[in-house]
Design a protein around this motif. Structure first.
Motif, PDB file in Angstrom:
ATOM      1  N   ALA A   1       0.817  -1.214   0.000  1.00 31.86           N
ATOM      2  CA  ALA A   1       0.000   0.000   0.000  1.00 31.86           C
ATOM      3  C   ALA A   1       0.851   1.264   0.000  1.00 31.86           C
ATOM      4  O   ALA A   1       0.480   2.272  -0.605  1.00 31.86           O
ATOM      5  CB  ALA A   1      -0.925  -0.009   1.215  1.00 31.86           C
ATOM      6  N   ALA A   2       2.011   1.224   0.688  1.00 34.69           N
ATOM      7  CA  ALA A   2       2.842   2.415   0.830  1.00 34.69           C
ATOM      8  C   ALA A   2       3.615   2.744  -0.437  1.00 34.69           C
ATOM      9  O   ALA A   2       3.983   3.901  -0.652  1.00 34.69           O
ATOM     10  CB  ALA A   2       3.818   2.227   1.990  1.00 34.69           C
ATOM     11  N   GLY A   3       3.878   1.750  -1.292  1.00 32.56           N
ATOM     12  CA  GLY A   3       4.653   2.003  -2.490  1.00 32.56           C
ATOM     13  C   GLY A   3       6.067   2.434  -2.150  1.00 32.56           C
ATOM     14  O   GLY A   3       6.789   1.735  -1.443  1.00 32.56           O
ATOM     15  N   ASP A   4       6.474   3.623  -2.621  1.00 32.19           N
ATOM     16  CA  ASP A   4       7.819   4.122  -2.360  1.00 32.19           C
ATOM     17  C   ASP A   4       7.933   4.841  -1.018  1.00 32.19           C
ATOM     18  O   ASP A   4       9.033   5.235  -0.621  1.00 32.19           O
ATOM     19  CB  ASP A   4       8.255   5.076  -3.476  1.00 32.19           C
ATOM     20  CG  ASP A   4       8.459   4.353  -4.810  1.00 32.19           C
ATOM     21  OD1 ASP A   4       8.759   3.146  -4.773  1.00 32.19           O
ATOM     22  OD2 ASP A   4       8.295   5.006  -5.858  1.00 32.19           O
ATOM     23  N   LYS A   5       6.830   5.040  -0.335  1.00 34.91           N
ATOM     24  CA  LYS A   5       6.866   5.725   0.944  1.00 34.91           C
ATOM     25  C   LYS A   5       7.159   4.730   2.073  1.00 34.91           C
ATOM     26  O   LYS A   5       7.184   3.517   1.872  1.00 34.91           O
ATOM     27  CB  LYS A   5       5.547   6.460   1.196  1.00 34.91           C
ATOM     28  CG  LYS A   5       5.218   7.521   0.146  1.00 34.91           C
ATOM     29  CD  LYS A   5       4.083   8.419   0.579  1.00 34.91           C
ATOM     30  CE  LYS A   5       4.565   9.429   1.606  1.00 34.91           C
ATOM     31  NZ  LYS A   5       3.513  10.442   1.930  1.00 34.91           N
ATOM     32  N   ASP A   6       7.371   5.263   3.267  1.00 38.02           N
ATOM     33  CA  ASP A   6       7.717   4.425   4.405  1.00 38.02           C
ATOM     34  C   ASP A   6       6.481   3.779   5.023  1.00 38.02           C
ATOM     35  O   ASP A   6       5.346   4.227   4.818  1.00 38.02           O
ATOM     36  CB  ASP A   6       8.422   5.252   5.481  1.00 38.02           C
ATOM     37  CG  ASP A   6       9.780   5.766   5.025  1.00 38.02           C
ATOM     38  OD1 ASP A   6      10.417   5.100   4.194  1.00 38.02           O
ATOM     39  OD2 ASP A   6      10.194   6.838   5.497  1.00 38.02           O
ATOM     40  N   VAL A   7       6.723   2.740   5.808  1.00 34.20           N
ATOM     41  CA  VAL A   7       5.695   2.116   6.636  1.00 34.20           C
ATOM     42  C   VAL A   7       5.960   2.521   8.072  1.00 34.20           C
ATOM     43  O   VAL A   7       7.057   2.315   8.598  1.00 34.20           O
ATOM     44  CB  VAL A   7       5.720   0.580   6.507  1.00 34.20           C
ATOM     45  CG1 VAL A   7       4.760  -0.051   7.527  1.00 34.20           C
ATOM     46  CG2 VAL A   7       5.349   0.158   5.096  1.00 34.20           C
ATOM     47  N   SER A   8       4.950   3.111   8.712  1.00 37.91           N
ATOM     48  CA  SER A   8       5.083   3.543  10.093  1.00 37.91           C
ATOM     49  C   SER A   8       4.559   2.461  11.026  1.00 37.91           C
ATOM     50  O   SER A   8       3.442   1.973  10.852  1.00 37.91           O
ATOM     51  CB  SER A   8       4.296   4.845  10.320  1.00 37.91           C
ATOM     52  OG  SER A   8       4.315   5.210  11.687  1.00 37.91           O
ATOM     53  N   LEU A   9       5.374   2.086  11.996  1.00 33.25           N
ATOM     54  CA  LEU A   9       4.969   1.122  13.016  1.00 33.25           C
ATOM     55  C   LEU A   9       4.462   1.921  14.210  1.00 33.25           C
ATOM     56  O   LEU A   9       5.232   2.535  14.940  1.00 33.25           O
ATOM     57  CB  LEU A   9       6.151   0.241  13.402  1.00 33.25           C
ATOM     58  CG  LEU A   9       5.912  -0.831  14.453  1.00 33.25           C
ATOM     59  CD1 LEU A   9       4.816  -1.800  14.011  1.00 33.25           C
ATOM     60  CD2 LEU A   9       7.201  -1.588  14.733  1.00 33.25           C
TER      61      LEU A   9
END
Length: 213
Positions: free
Chosen positions: A132-140
């Motif tokens: 879902a994030a693609g090139d962006k980060d994933v926030s935990l």
């Protein structure tokens, strides 16, 4: 592909929530002390639909963190404690993947936030969030149990700690106190320190085994 990042406020004695955290006390008893420094910042106030607020280094860090994620992963406990306070327009404005044992249909909220409930474990939630994030980060987003699982699995790339000069003296420790992280030596590289009167921000990057060879 982006990175997996986490940002948490922590007391001097290592707690990220006060005692008895839950629906009645989302931050735990006394846990609001860990977040008092953020309430007057311009970025935080804007996220709450308010005007004004202060800028400066603290606000710059929060503004950067708001822009980085394209998706969020959180634990079931955090979802339960935050569901009511977040209301109809949660602050995430991105897909949120909740690691849970309780299957249910996705829950669509205002502002671009949709909660997806993942019963196949944190690894699967991370896979979906990366897609879902693609090139962006994933926030935990947390809570502490899920952050510990990500650290133990080597999935967390960057950790930003907001260390607040208080002693919580109880609650939930970020790094646990019963060997939750196992017995392997875990290394972090300190990449940034920003000191303010009410909080010290410490940015850490995980040191992978292959980078030490």
């Amino acid at each position: 592909m982006g990175e997996v990042i986490a940002r948490l406020a922590m007391s001097l004695d290592g707690y990220v929530a006060g005692p008895d955290s839950g629906r009645e006390h989302p931050l735990g008893i006394g846990g609001e002390r860990l977040h008092a420094w953020v309430y007057g910042l311009r970025t935080f106030r804007r996220m709450q639909g308010m005007e004004g607020g202060t800028d400066g280094p603290d606000d710059d860090l929060i503004a950067e963190w708001v822009e980085r994620p394209g998706a969020v992963v959180m634990g079931h406990g955090m979802y339960i404690t935050g569901e009511i306070p977040w209301g109809d327009d949660p602050p995430f404005h991105a897909p949120v993947y909740v690691v849970t044992h309780h299957p249910r249909e996705p829950l669509v909220k205002e502002g671009g936030t949709t909660f997806h409930f993942v019963t196949e474990g944190p690894g699967r939630a991370l896979e979906l969030a990366r897609e879902a994030a693609g090139d962006k980060d994933v926030s935990l987003a947390g809570g502490a149990d899920l952050v510990q699982q990500f650290i133990r699995a080597g999935w967390l790339d960057e950790l930003l700690l907001h260390v607040v000069p208080v002693l919580a003296c109880g609650g939930r420790r970020l790094f646990g106190d019963r060997g939750e992280l196992g017995d392997q030596h875990i290394e972090w590289a300190k990449t940034q320190v920003v000191d303010s009167p009410g909080v010290t921000h410490i940015r850490l990057r995980a040191v992978r085994a292959d980078s030490r060879e």
